[in-house]
Design a protein around this motif. Structure first.
Motif, PDB file in Angstrom:
ATOM      1  N   THR A 194      20.211 -25.279   4.695  1.00  0.00           N
ATOM      2  CA  THR A 194      18.999 -25.835   5.303  1.00  0.00           C
ATOM      3  C   THR A 194      17.705 -25.230   4.770  1.00  0.00           C
ATOM      4  OG1 THR A 194      18.971 -24.193   7.093  1.00  0.00           O
ATOM      5  CG2 THR A 194      20.277 -26.205   7.440  1.00  0.00           C
ATOM      6  N   ASN A 195      17.808 -24.003   4.249  1.00  0.00           N
ATOM      7  CA  ASN A 195      16.624 -23.263   3.785  1.00  0.00           C
ATOM      8  C   ASN A 195      15.615 -23.018   4.907  1.00  0.00           C
ATOM      9  OD1 ASN A 195      15.468 -21.867   1.585  1.00  0.00           O
ATOM     10  ND2 ASN A 195      14.002 -23.512   1.228  1.00  0.00           N
ATOM     11  N   LYS A 196      16.115 -22.931   6.140  1.00  0.00           N
ATOM     12  CA  LYS A 196      15.230 -22.692   7.281  1.00  0.00           C
ATOM     13  C   LYS A 196      15.148 -21.192   7.548  1.00  0.00           C
ATOM     14  CE  LYS A 196      15.945 -27.222   9.349  1.00  0.00           C
ATOM     15  NZ  LYS A 196      16.429 -27.997  10.523  1.00  0.00           N
ATOM     16  N   PRO A 197      13.932 -20.617   7.530  1.00  0.00           N
ATOM     17  CA  PRO A 197      13.774 -19.159   7.610  1.00  0.00           C
ATOM     18  C   PRO A 197      14.390 -18.528   8.845  1.00  0.00           C
ATOM     19  CG  PRO A 197      11.714 -20.187   6.923  1.00  0.00           C
ATOM     20  CD  PRO A 197      12.637 -21.307   7.333  1.00  0.00           C
ATOM     21  N   ARG A 198      14.475 -19.256   9.947  1.00  0.00           N
ATOM     22  CA  ARG A 198      14.978 -18.618  11.168  1.00  0.00           C
ATOM     23  C   ARG A 198      16.431 -18.163  11.005  1.00  0.00           C
ATOM     24  NH1 ARG A 198      14.492 -24.079  12.622  1.00  0.00           N
ATOM     25  NH2 ARG A 198      16.393 -25.140  13.367  1.00  0.00           N
ATOM     26  N   TYR A 199      17.183 -18.833  10.163  1.00  0.00           N
ATOM     27  CA  TYR A 199      18.568 -18.424   9.971  1.00  0.00           C
ATOM     28  C   TYR A 199      18.661 -17.174   9.097  1.00  0.00           C
ATOM     29  CZ  TYR A 199      19.209 -23.041  11.945  1.00  0.00           C
ATOM     30  OH  TYR A 199      19.142 -24.144  12.766  1.00  0.00           O
ATOM     31  N   LEU A 200      17.793 -17.072   8.128  1.00  0.00           N
ATOM     32  CA  LEU A 200      17.757 -15.850   7.332  1.00  0.00           C
ATOM     33  C   LEU A 200      17.281 -14.684   8.188  1.00  0.00           C
ATOM     34  CD1 LEU A 200      18.204 -14.509   4.603  1.00  0.00           C
ATOM     35  CD2 LEU A 200      15.856 -15.134   3.985  1.00  0.00           C
ATOM     36  N   ASP A 201      16.303 -14.930   9.040  1.00  0.00           N
ATOM     37  CA  ASP A 201      15.827 -13.882   9.949  1.00  0.00           C
ATOM     38  C   ASP A 201      16.952 -13.424  10.881  1.00  0.00           C
ATOM     39  OD1 ASP A 201      13.308 -14.053   8.838  1.00  0.00           O
ATOM     40  OD2 ASP A 201      12.492 -15.342  10.429  1.00  0.00           O
ATOM     41  N   PHE A 202      17.742 -14.367  11.360  1.00  0.00           N
ATOM     42  CA  PHE A 202      18.854 -14.029  12.242  1.00  0.00           C
ATOM     43  C   PHE A 202      19.895 -13.203  11.498  1.00  0.00           C
ATOM     44  CE2 PHE A 202      22.671 -15.732  14.806  1.00  0.00           C
ATOM     45  CZ  PHE A 202      22.592 -14.686  15.710  1.00  0.00           C
ATOM     46  N   ALA A 203      20.177 -13.582  10.253  1.00  0.00           N
ATOM     47  CA  ALA A 203      21.139 -12.823   9.449  1.00  0.00           C
ATOM     48  C   ALA A 203      20.667 -11.384   9.263  1.00  0.00           C
ATOM     49  CB  ALA A 203      21.338 -13.502   8.101  1.00  0.00           C
TER      50      ALA A 203
END
Length: 403
Positions: A194-203
């Motif tokens: 998705t390239n959505k930053p919130r998922y990278l932040d969660f990781a």
């Protein structure tokens, strides 16, 4: 595009390449290994009573057990099997299963079997991990956007729920949070899709929790060369938060760290995984290519001639193979394929009953294989659900393409 084939009896040192699984449908594996793969697909994957696996998600009455892992494990084995066989009957089984499973998603995005007051405890997040992995793999197979959206809603709900309940994911569940934190892997995959930053932040938040004092500290302890069998004091209760030697969950977290390290271009993550795998190989993996007793690391290599209860759990066997395969893709070091091959020919092949109807939970070096008990009030157990993924992984690894 250069085709690179790994023959099952040969490991070749190659430069670091980016590998993909394209082309798997063009090969067929014959002989004993091929027969075992085909038997597993027909007798374990296609014969599974899938509605029974979905049933707990419809009722959400659980507060302690792990029924919610079974569907996801089965789906991962089924999709990997289909990539190899291109069997239209299996594809229809998969599509029907995915459709029925996605119908269990709640309005708030939750997919699971825990009642409201017990969510985020015990095996709840672990189960959400397997649901996420399964739907992501289904999305990759079919490009069904509903599956990707379902995973987004599932992870969004988890993020929100952790915040609202003020729960540290690394302090939840079992084994110093490793069971819960293993959801790192599908979170990274979701970010890549998705390239959505919130998922990278969660990781990143998950890794931050892992590295906190009192958590598993999988990176710090690996870089400090602390053996996997000494990652925490001996616990007062074996199946508890205070057991940091649990093999399966530990390796599952390291799989997520490999994937996040690639996204962040952080070499320390890969280094931590390699150091851990080196220690497992040197101190834990026995002559048959597996290890662990009561599903935990215990310096098993030097103790392999001593009669030991509950050794070589098939979930440990498969996850070890998968972790070796992942590191081979990252490094092209043939040592990882040597270990994959040893485990495949010995521990994995020994795990399945001749007619394919059962995959043993434990396959010790002496005595007899132990069929798994029926777990969580269902006609299945963790290894019968997970074992087919090991058999399906063989053709997946046997054919790779350099991009």
């Amino acid at each position: 595009m250069k085709v690179i084939k790994w023959m099952l009896t040969l490991g070749i040192l190659l430069p670091t390449y980016a590998f993909s699984q394209s082309g798997i449908e063009r090969i067929k594996i014959d002989g004993f290994i091929g027969e075992r793969i085909n038997t597993c697909i027909e007798k374990r994957v296609k014969a599974q009573n899938v509605p029974e696996l979905i049933h707990p998600f419809r009722h959400m009455t659980e507060g302690g057990w792990w029924q919610s892992e079974f569907f996801g494990k089965w789906m991962l084995g089924a999709t990997a099997s289909y990539r190899y066989t291109a069997d239209p009957e299996l594809l229809q089984i998969i599509k029907d299963a995915a459709s029925d499973f996605m119908e269990t998603q709640q309005l708030d995005g939750y997919i699971g079997n825990y009642k409201q007051e017990d969510r985020l405890t015990n095996w709840d997040i672990w189960g959400r991990k397997y649901s996420s992995l399964a739907l992501l793999e289904y999305y990759r197979l079919t490009k069904d956007g509903k599956a990707l959206k379902a995973v987004e809603r599932l992870i969004d709900h988890l993020i929100k729920e952790l915040e609202e309940r003020n729960v540290n994911i690394a302090a939840s569940g079992f084994y110093y949070g490793m069971a819960s934190c293993s959801i790192l892997e599908p979170v990274v995959y979701l970010y890549k899709e998705t390239n959505k930053p919130r998922y990278l932040d969660f990781a990143k938040m998950i890794v931050g929790g892992i590295e906190q004092a009192g958590s598993s500290q999988l990176i710090t302890k690996a870089l400090q060369d602390i053996p996997v069998s000494h990652r925490s004091p001996f616990p007062n209760q074996w199946w508890s938060f205070e057991n940091g030697q649990k093999a399966y969950e530990m390796m599952s977290c390291y799989e997520g760290l490999v994937e996040l390290g690639k996204v962040l271009n952080e070499p320390l993550y890969l280094e931590a995984v390699q150091k851990t795998v080196d220690n497992i190989l040197q101190e834990e993996i026995n002559i048959a290519g597996s290890g662990a007793a009561f599903e935990c690391w215990y310096e098993g290599k030097k103790k392999q001639t001593i009669p030991t209860y509950h050794t070589m759990e098939t979930c440990v066997t498969f996850t070890w193979m998968q972790l070796c395969a992942r590191l081979w893709r990252e490094t092209a070091n043939p040592m990882y394929m040597d270990e994959f091959e040893r485990t495949m020919y010995n521990a994995l092949m020994a795990s399945m009953k001749r007619d394919g109807s059962q995959i043993s939970k434990y396959s010790p070096l002496e005595g007899r294989r132990q069929p798994g008990e029926e777990q969580c009030g269902m006609h299945i157990n963790c290894c019968n659900a997970n074992g087919p993924r090991g058999f399906a992984l063989i053709p997946d690894i046997a054919y790779q393409i350099k991009d």
